[in-house]
Design a protein around this motif. Sequence first.
Motif, short mmCIF file in Angstrom:
data_model
loop_
_atom_site.label_atom_id
_atom_site.label_comp_id
_atom_site.label_asym_id
_atom_site.label_seq_id
_atom_site.Cartn_x
_atom_site.Cartn_y
_atom_site.Cartn_z
N THR A 91 -100.26 -58.54 1.20
CA THR A 91 -100.17 -59.94 0.77
C THR A 91 -99.44 -60.76 1.84
N VAL A 92 -99.77 -62.05 1.85
CA VAL A 92 -99.20 -62.91 2.88
C VAL A 92 -97.69 -63.11 2.68
N ASN A 93 -97.24 -63.09 1.44
CA ASN A 93 -95.82 -63.35 1.19
C ASN A 93 -94.92 -62.17 1.55
N SER A 94 -95.34 -60.97 1.14
CA SER A 94 -94.42 -59.84 1.32
C SER A 94 -95.09 -58.61 1.90
N GLY A 95 -96.41 -58.66 2.15
CA GLY A 95 -97.10 -57.50 2.72
C GLY A 95 -97.42 -56.42 1.69
N ALA A 96 -97.35 -56.76 0.40
CA ALA A 96 -97.59 -55.75 -0.65
C ALA A 96 -99.07 -55.33 -0.66
N ILE A 97 -99.28 -54.08 -1.08
CA ILE A 97 -100.65 -53.56 -1.18
C ILE A 97 -100.93 -53.28 -2.65
N ASP A 98 -101.97 -53.91 -3.19
CA ASP A 98 -102.31 -53.69 -4.59
C ASP A 98 -102.75 -52.23 -4.79
N PRO A 99 -102.67 -51.72 -6.04
CA PRO A 99 -103.11 -50.34 -6.31
C PRO A 99 -104.63 -50.27 -6.26
N LEU A 100 -105.17 -50.14 -5.05
CA LEU A 100 -106.61 -50.31 -4.85
C LEU A 100 -107.44 -49.30 -5.62
N ASP A 101 -106.96 -48.06 -5.69
CA ASP A 101 -107.74 -47.02 -6.38
C ASP A 101 -107.88 -47.34 -7.87
N LEU A 102 -106.76 -47.76 -8.47
CA LEU A 102 -106.81 -48.08 -9.90
C LEU A 102 -107.69 -49.30 -10.14
N LEU A 103 -107.61 -50.26 -9.24
CA LEU A 103 -108.44 -51.46 -9.41
C LEU A 103 -109.91 -51.11 -9.19
N ALA A 104 -110.18 -50.17 -8.27
CA ALA A 104 -111.57 -49.73 -8.05
C ALA A 104 -112.10 -49.03 -9.31
N ASP A 105 -111.23 -48.27 -10.01
CA ASP A 105 -111.67 -47.64 -11.27
C ASP A 105 -112.09 -48.70 -12.28
N VAL A 109 -115.50 -65.55 -14.20
CA VAL A 109 -114.05 -65.44 -14.00
C VAL A 109 -113.75 -64.47 -12.85
N LEU A 110 -112.87 -64.95 -11.97
CA LEU A 110 -112.39 -64.16 -10.83
C LEU A 110 -110.94 -63.77 -11.11
N TYR A 111 -110.58 -62.51 -10.82
CA TYR A 111 -109.23 -62.03 -11.09
C TYR A 111 -108.48 -61.84 -9.79
N VAL A 112 -107.39 -62.58 -9.64
CA VAL A 112 -106.57 -62.46 -8.42
C VAL A 112 -105.14 -62.19 -8.87
N SER A 113 -104.35 -61.59 -8.00
CA SER A 113 -102.96 -61.38 -8.39
C SER A 113 -102.18 -62.65 -8.10
N ALA A 114 -101.01 -62.73 -8.69
CA ALA A 114 -100.16 -63.90 -8.47
C ALA A 114 -99.83 -64.03 -6.99
N GLU A 115 -99.97 -62.95 -6.23
CA GLU A 115 -99.67 -62.98 -4.80
C GLU A 115 -100.93 -63.12 -3.94
N GLY A 116 -102.10 -63.33 -4.58
CA GLY A 116 -103.35 -63.47 -3.82
C GLY A 116 -103.31 -64.73 -2.95
N HIS A 117 -104.06 -64.69 -1.86
CA HIS A 117 -104.04 -65.81 -0.90
C HIS A 117 -104.81 -67.01 -1.46
N SER A 118 -104.38 -68.20 -1.04
CA SER A 118 -105.00 -69.43 -1.55
C SER A 118 -106.49 -69.53 -1.18
N GLY A 136 -103.43 -57.22 6.33
CA GLY A 136 -102.84 -55.89 6.24
C GLY A 136 -103.74 -54.69 6.42
N ALA A 137 -105.08 -54.89 6.42
CA ALA A 137 -105.96 -53.71 6.36
C ALA A 137 -105.68 -52.72 7.48
#
Length: 498
Positions: free
Chosen positions: A237-251, A173-182, A267-268
């Motif tokens: 993200t491609v839709n709105s340029g949002a940045i996921d909470p990378l530090d929390l996701l890295a934890d 299973v791969l986890y992507v956000s609802a805003e992840g790219h296709s 966006g990087a």
Amino acid sequence: MTEDLRRAARAAADLAVDHLAGIEARPVWQPMTETARTWLGDQPLPDRGRPLDDLLAEIEARVLPYPMGNGHPRFFGWVNSPPEPAGVLVEPIAAAMNPSCAGGDHAAVALERSVVRWLAGLVGYPGPPGGGLLTSGASVATIASLAAARHRAAASDGWDVRADGLAGRPPFVLYVSAEGHSCLRKAAELLGIGARGVRVVPADREFRMDPSALRAELARDRADGLRPFCIAATAGTVNSGAIDPLDLLADIAAEQDLWLHVDGAYGALGILDPAIAPRFAGLERADAVVLDPHKWLGVPVDCGCLLVREPAGLREAFSLVPSYLRDDSADPGGHGAPRGHPVPRWPGPPRDADGPGWFSEYGPEQTRPFRALRAWATMAHLGRSGIAGLVTRAVGLARDLAGMVDRADDLERLAPAVTSIVAFRYRPPGRTDGQLDAVNQAIPPAVQRRGRAFLTGTRLAGREALRACLIHPGTTSGDLAILLDEVRAAGEAFNPYP
Ligand SMILES: Cc1ncc(COP(=O)(O)O)c(C=O)c1O
């Protein structure tokens, strides 16, 4: 032939420069005439070859008048930048050398190592033993990253996905956000994980992956006997340029031994703007970061990049070199390089995990083009401060556009403007939600046809949205005002409302 080529090459250079110089005076985009479309799309292969001058004349008359539009400072569609001139300049030289960057001991391969190291340095990703390679774009880089993730997860469960395939194993299973790219779902489908193995984690009100929702999905999947293997976060993200909470996701990735993939295709580079850099905290902890020099950096298409913490793992996932060619040592003379020349290395001083071997052992491509020259020229020409300057300027302009939208009575912003994308909608008073969706769906093609600006749309939180991506270094505040005028003109002309 040499003199013919020299004369034609000078004419081609003039055509290219005239094209760039004349862009602002032309429509951003115009539809092809039927004659042009037929000539371009349906022409037969000539029996006899034609002179170079003829070809240039046809390009001038029939190809150059119909660009995509992304060279123009009022192109705000998708994520397509204009070409940085230094990148344009060196294209004929790369073609003249025409190497394959599969590997070997030649300049193109060596230059790719510098380019990858520069890119890693720009986004603060740890260098050696980390490494990477250039790809056609983020989509292919994503396939490579997820293949390495899949391989590592299988190996840690004691089996070899390359030898055995996926049958009979607990589903990944791969986890992507609802805003992840296709491209994430495409990669999962290609890698046999299947769309059903892609868990879409809800996003919060700012369109960022929700870490507590992610934890809940992980727990549910583990209880169901599935095999979580990767979290795919997005930095822009491609839709709105949002940045996921990378530090929390890295934890979470560290706690649960999951591969952390960061999609920074668009966006990087935003990390170079001090005002938003803190939002990228955690990017440096990722197992893999994808970024696209052919987006914000303006390297002429194509040029994507994959950075990985452990190049050895990527090689494990892809290397398919006949044993008589493979060379895991740092011995001189590997892979057909003349004796006495070092084996190609990853950036930095030699180390065990520094990645010996050929680039073609680290991804799906065998014959690989000389992408490094256009990327090197672009970055060397701009320099670090030039690159940071264009990023900071675009983020600032996006703030300005967001402010203009916020101050207007007939426009509504639909997402925070975090990087350089502004998502909004035309919202004249007294319209129902259905009417607003209809008009906002109609606006992008109408704006495009009018030719003064180019804008595309999307859906955000169930609503039709307009989105403007600001990555052209020549865009001005005046261009933003024209964009909003065009949106209003297209909106007012939309008739009838359903
Ligand atoms: C966030 C994001 N990820 C991935 C991609 C795919 O990149 P490419 O078209 O270079 O494969 C894009 C393209 O717009 C993107 O914006």
